[in-house]
Design a protein around this motif. Structure first.
Motif, PDB file in Angstrom:
ATOM      1  N   PHE A 471       0.830  -1.203   0.000  1.00  0.00           N
ATOM      2  CA  PHE A 471       0.000   0.000   0.000  1.00  0.00           C
ATOM      3  C   PHE A 471       0.866   1.254   0.000  1.00  0.00           C
ATOM      4  N   SER A 476      -2.120  -0.336  -3.871  1.00  0.00           N
ATOM      5  CA  SER A 476      -3.230  -0.560  -2.948  1.00  0.00           C
ATOM      6  C   SER A 476      -4.098  -1.729  -3.390  1.00  0.00           C
ATOM      7  N   ALA A 506      -5.037   1.874   5.781  1.00  0.00           N
ATOM      8  CA  ALA A 506      -5.014   1.817   4.320  1.00  0.00           C
ATOM      9  C   ALA A 506      -6.322   2.310   3.723  1.00  0.00           C
TER      10      ALA A 506
END
Length: 973
Positions: A471, A476, A506
């Motif tokens: 990430f 991601s 995240a």
């Protein structure tokens, strides 16, 4: 005899041609002999033999040729080739009897017939016998040629034979000259082509079109070997129709890019000629050196295997930062992998380096001269075989004491799962890569580690770290599923909480704040039996909610309600976040806030939430002007945080440090940091960088240090999106407004400041502790000729600042209110601001207050009194590198009639003679009274000179004088 014109491809063989021509001259006069042309595979032995044969034919010699080949052949096959073009065969075909004695008799008869045939040929003309690849000749032919060499000294016969002479891992068979005395043989060994000769060969084929860089790369890929060079040029020419045209693009790194494949075929021939043991060592070297970084070999070897992703330089067997260090390790490693004799393997590495096929990298370890050559060497093995060799390399390296990253580099390409120890090595390598700030390398090791068997707790930890790294590295789409899997895989509540914190961070980083908070609340409900973990998740939710104003109000509303009902359910971290919230909402004073966070810091903290407690407390201490305490708290929080794991406090602590540097005026430190370098590079390239809080501090630093073009580029490309609800945007708008105001655009700046205020209000941020936008907007409205509106904004901000009640914040408000008020009242407010700000550790607010005081004095007609605060402002601005503020102070000085300073305001050169003399006496231990008596000065005068000297030298106390004066002496007077 005179030589025929030499082909360009043989331009470095003049000496050999001349020597053979001399031997041919002697043979024509009746004194024959043997010339042995030795060289490596592909060195051009055959081409040279053909050239000298043509010379001999031109000068009247009969040229008889034989080309030897491997494999089973009939007796005397090579010698019979020499005479098969004559009117009749010199030796009749006779079937050899089965017993040894009879066979020997038949062979002697055949040898006699062949010798008589030779004599008969010499009666027609002098003979030139050309035998190519004599090392492949059948034993009887070799014996006959040796005997012939002994007997042709008085015959018009020149025997010229080519023989492969190359260091192989297996010791070679004795050569043709082994049984002959040295005086009967003239031996010439052909060296690889030098750079000039190889380049000439390339240009002779490709023409003058290619660039010098392209020619150099072809020469490296061909290693000065004519066979490899010609084969590569054939492939490149086939690609572009013209090798010269092909020279407009780079030589490929893999054979897959070549057609029709003459080059890999030539490399395969070169390997086959060396024998099985050499092939194994050569390919083992190619396999273990795969994936080394560009600066690990002379050219930058790439991995063309296509058998697994690499990790930077971790794939090499002797990488840039790691590897085996004992002498002979390269040979020992290869020997252990292949079962070869280490001494012969070492000799082979040395010989191939001398031939140019291998080149030492910066660390001295050998590698192939070009990625294409390495790929061609290894291409003879299947992917499965290569993987197996990588695994064998890993085992050998581990046994020989190589470091974890070197071994893990091989495991990346080894078959999986590999063994019980593989996961340990890969995780150790990942940890080392993280410590070296090489996130991509660490992620590659972790991905490979997941292919090994491991218990759920360990797998959850690996998934969490890998997802965090992916990430953070901009992947991601890969990182989020790993983090979600980690939450499900973890079997211990603490491990599951760590994974959930990373997942929430995240999601919030992607703008999915509600989903992030929802994920944490869901787990919080499932962990109702673990209040410590539930409190941690609750605190993390509050911290993550800063990214969305609506969610922030909801989360802090629940947190405040819970704290009012049962503070124990909130925990110390949650209570610290509430203090932080109340500080920004204008509900608490700095003194009260600091008392509360200090009490929380002394209480027991939940281990997983301690960094949140430290981060929130550091932010409060920063706003309360407790800069040293804020620095300590941020340092503690950063020391306890894993750099590879996502965490809600991940951005808060570095942001506090950036704000500290900005508050102290440490612009040089801010702009020298890696975050600033990345942001400025992205802005210069016209690309938007990630929205980071520090970009606002960087923008302030650029404006204050006079780097306005870079500031404008960063403001355009480096900030958060305008539509973002992130808490980073208001501060960035505030910084951009500062830039516009400094550029003389008060209307544009006012828009930014007002929008900053609107967005802060959405987040319940009312106090000016974060962004004092009202005073900034008031200055813009003054510049636009709207003093009443400016007064209203300044008064409101002063009211809010008085609630927080720190000198830095109140002093700023008094300074702007004084400017808006003007007259005697305005001057009084400015002087009050200066008095307050002298007690703060942040000069960035004192300097504008001094300028405002000086400006008010100039406006009141008291120009003489105005000079002292303005010069002090210029001195302080010069010390911290605030180019804009120094220029502003000097401008007001000139308005007041002062001349431009001819000397610096700060530093040793700024000291007057009196200040320097008094400082020297004070550094020597004299008291102020003693200095006054010695120099006949009043004690107050001494104190004034010392105070000025401290300020110019950038020190605060007497004890610092000796070191400052030492710097003065070192720099000259």
């Amino acid at each position: 005899m005179s030589a025929v014109p030499l082909p360009r491809a043989l331009s470095e063989r003049h000496e050999a041609m001349a020597m053979i021509a001399a031997e041919a001259e002697r043979a024509r006069s009746g004194s024959g002999g043997l010339v042995l042309l030795k060289g490596t595979t592909g060195s051009g032995r055959t081409a040279l033999l053909e050239a000298v044969a043509e010379q001999a034919a031109v000068h009247g010699m009969w040229v008889l040729r034989a080309r030897c080949s491997p494999g089973p052949v009939t007796p005397f096959a090579a010698v019979r080739q020499l005479f098969e073009d004559g009117p009749e065969l010199a030796c009749p075909t006779v079937e050899a009897p089965g017993d040894a004695d009879s066979a020997a008799a038949v062979h002697r008869e055949r040898a006699a017939w062949l010798w008589r045939a030779l004599i008969e040929w010499t009666e027609e003309a002098p003979l030139f016998l050309a035998v190519d690849d004599v090392h492949l000749a059948d034993p009887l032919s070799r014996g006959w040629l040796v005997e012939a060499a002994r007997l042709v000294a008085r015959l018009p016969v020149l025997l010229v034979a080519t023989e492969r002479s190359q260091y192989d891992v297996e010791p070679p068979e004795p050569g043709l000259a082994h049984a002959l005395p040295p005086h009967l043989v003239r031996t010439l060994t052909l060296s690889p082509l030098g750079p000039a000769g190889a380049a000439e060969l390339v240009r002779s084929v490709a023409g003058e079109v290619p660039s010098a860089a392209w020619v150099d790369e072809v020469v490296r890929a061909g290693a000065g070997n004519p066979l490899l060079l010609r084969a590569l040029l054939d492939d490149l020419g086939a690609q572009g129709g013209d090798p010269g045209r092909a020279g407009t693009s780079a030589v490929p790194d893999t054979c897959a890019a070549l057609y029709p494949g003459a080059y890999p075929a030539a490399v395969s021939w070169w390997l086959d000629s060396a024998g099985e043991a050499t092939v194994d060592v050569a390919r083992a070297l190619a396999v273990v050196s795969a994936g080394r970084s560009d600066d690990d070999t002379a050219d930058g070897d790439g991995d063309g295997d296509g058998d697994g992703d690499g990790a930077g330089d971790g794939g090499g067997y002797g990488g840039r930062r790691r590897g085996l260090h004992e002498e002979g390790d390269d040979a020992g490693l290869l020997a252990d992998m292949t079962g070869a004799d280490p001494a012969r393997a070492h000799g082979w590495l040395t010989a191939m380096t001398g031939l140019g096929l291998l080149r030492p990298g910066p660390d001295g370890r050998p590698g192939y001269a070009h990625p294409l050559l390495r790929d061609a060497v290894v291409s003879g093995w299947s992917g499965a075989r290569r993987k197996a060799v990588h695994g064998r390399a890993a085992e050998v390296m581990l046994r020989r004491g190589a470091d974890a990253e070197t071994v893990a580099g091989q495991l990346l390409r080894a078959p999986a799962p590999f063994g019980s120890w593989a996961a340990d090595v890969l995780l150790d390598a990942a940890a080392r890569a993280v410590r070296s700030d090489r996130g991509e390398d660490a992620a590659a090791f972790l991905r490979r580690a997941l292919d090994e068997a491991m218990p759920p707790a360990r797998r959850a930890a690996v998934l969490t770290e890998l997802g965090s790294l992916e990430f953070a590295g901009g992947r991601s789409a890969a990182g989020l599923p790993r983090l979600a899997e980690a939450v499900e895989v973890a079997d211990a509540p603490g491990d599951r909480t760590r994974s959930a914190l990373a997942l929430g961070t995240a999601l919030a980083g992607r703008g999915e704040v509600r989903a992030a908070v929802g994920a944490l609340r869901s787990l919080e409900e499932r962990l109702s039996g673990r209040q410590d973990l539930a409190r941690t998740l609750s605190s993390a939710s509050a911290l993550l909610s800063d990214h969305d104003p609506v969610v922030r109000r909801e989360v802090y509303g629940r947190l405040r309600e819970t704290a009012g009902r049962s503070p124990g359910l909130v925990g110390t971290a949650g209570q610290a976040l509430l203090v932080r919230y109340e500080a920004t909402a204008g509900l608490v004073s700095a003194q009260t806030a600091m008392d509360r966070v200090r009490g929380l810091l002394e209480a027991p903290a939940d281990p997983l939430a301690e960094s949140i407690l430290l981060g929130a407390s550091a932010a409060v201490a920063l706003w309360a002007d407790e800069l040293d305490e804020a620095e300590r708290l941020a340092g503690r929080g950063l020391a306890g945080r894993s750099p590879s794991l996502l965490h809600p406090v991940h951005a808060l602590l570095p942001n506090v440090r950036a704000d500290l540097a900005a508050a102290r005026g440490d612009y040089a430190g801010l702009l020298a940091g890696p975050g600033a370098r990345r942001a400025l590079a992205a802005a210069a390239a016209g690309g938007a960088g990630p929205p980071v809080h520090a970009s606002a501090d960087i923008l302030f630093a650029l404006v204050e240090t006079g780097r306005t073009e870079q500031a404008a580029a960063l403001a355009e490309h480096g900030g958060p999106r305008e539509a973002s609800g992130s808490g980073e945007l208001p501060r960035f708008l505030y910084a951009r407004g500062h830039l516009r105001a400094a550029h003389g655009d008060p209307a544009g700046a006012l828009d930014d400041f007002l929008e900053c205020g609107r967005r802060q209000a959405e987040r319940d941020v009312v106090s000016p502790v974060v962004t004092p936008w009202r005073t900034a907007a008031a200055e813009c409205r003054l510049a636009l000729g709207r003093p009443e509106e400016a007064l209203a904004l300044a008064r409101e901000e002063l009211r809010l600042a008085t609630v927080w009640n720190t000198p830095r914040l109140v002093g700023r408000c008094l300074r702007v209110l004084g400017t808006a008020t003007g007259g005697v009242r305005g001057l009084g407010l400015a002087e009050e601001a200066v008095g307050l700000l002298r007690d703060t550790p942040a000069e960035t607010e004192l300097i504008p207050a001094l300028i405002a005081q000086g400006r008010q004095l100039v406006a009141a007609g008291d120009r003489t009194r105005a000079r002292d605060p303005l010069r002090e402002a210029a001195e302080r601005a010069e010390r911290i590198g605030a180019v804009r503020l120094r220029a502003l102070a000097e401008h007001v000085l000139r308005e007041g009639g002062a001349r431009r300073a001819a000397t610096p305001y700060t530093g040793p050169a700024a000291l007057t003679d009196s200040e320097r003399r008094i400082a020297e006496l004070a550094a020597g231990g004299r008291t102020n009274a003693e200095i006054g008596e010695l120099l006949h000065l009043a004690r107050r005068t001494v104190e004034t000179h010392l105070t000025n000297g401290y300020r110019k030298l950038g020190i605060r106390r007497r004890a610092e004088l000796p070191a400052a004066l030492d710097r003065l002496s070192a720099g000259g007077r």
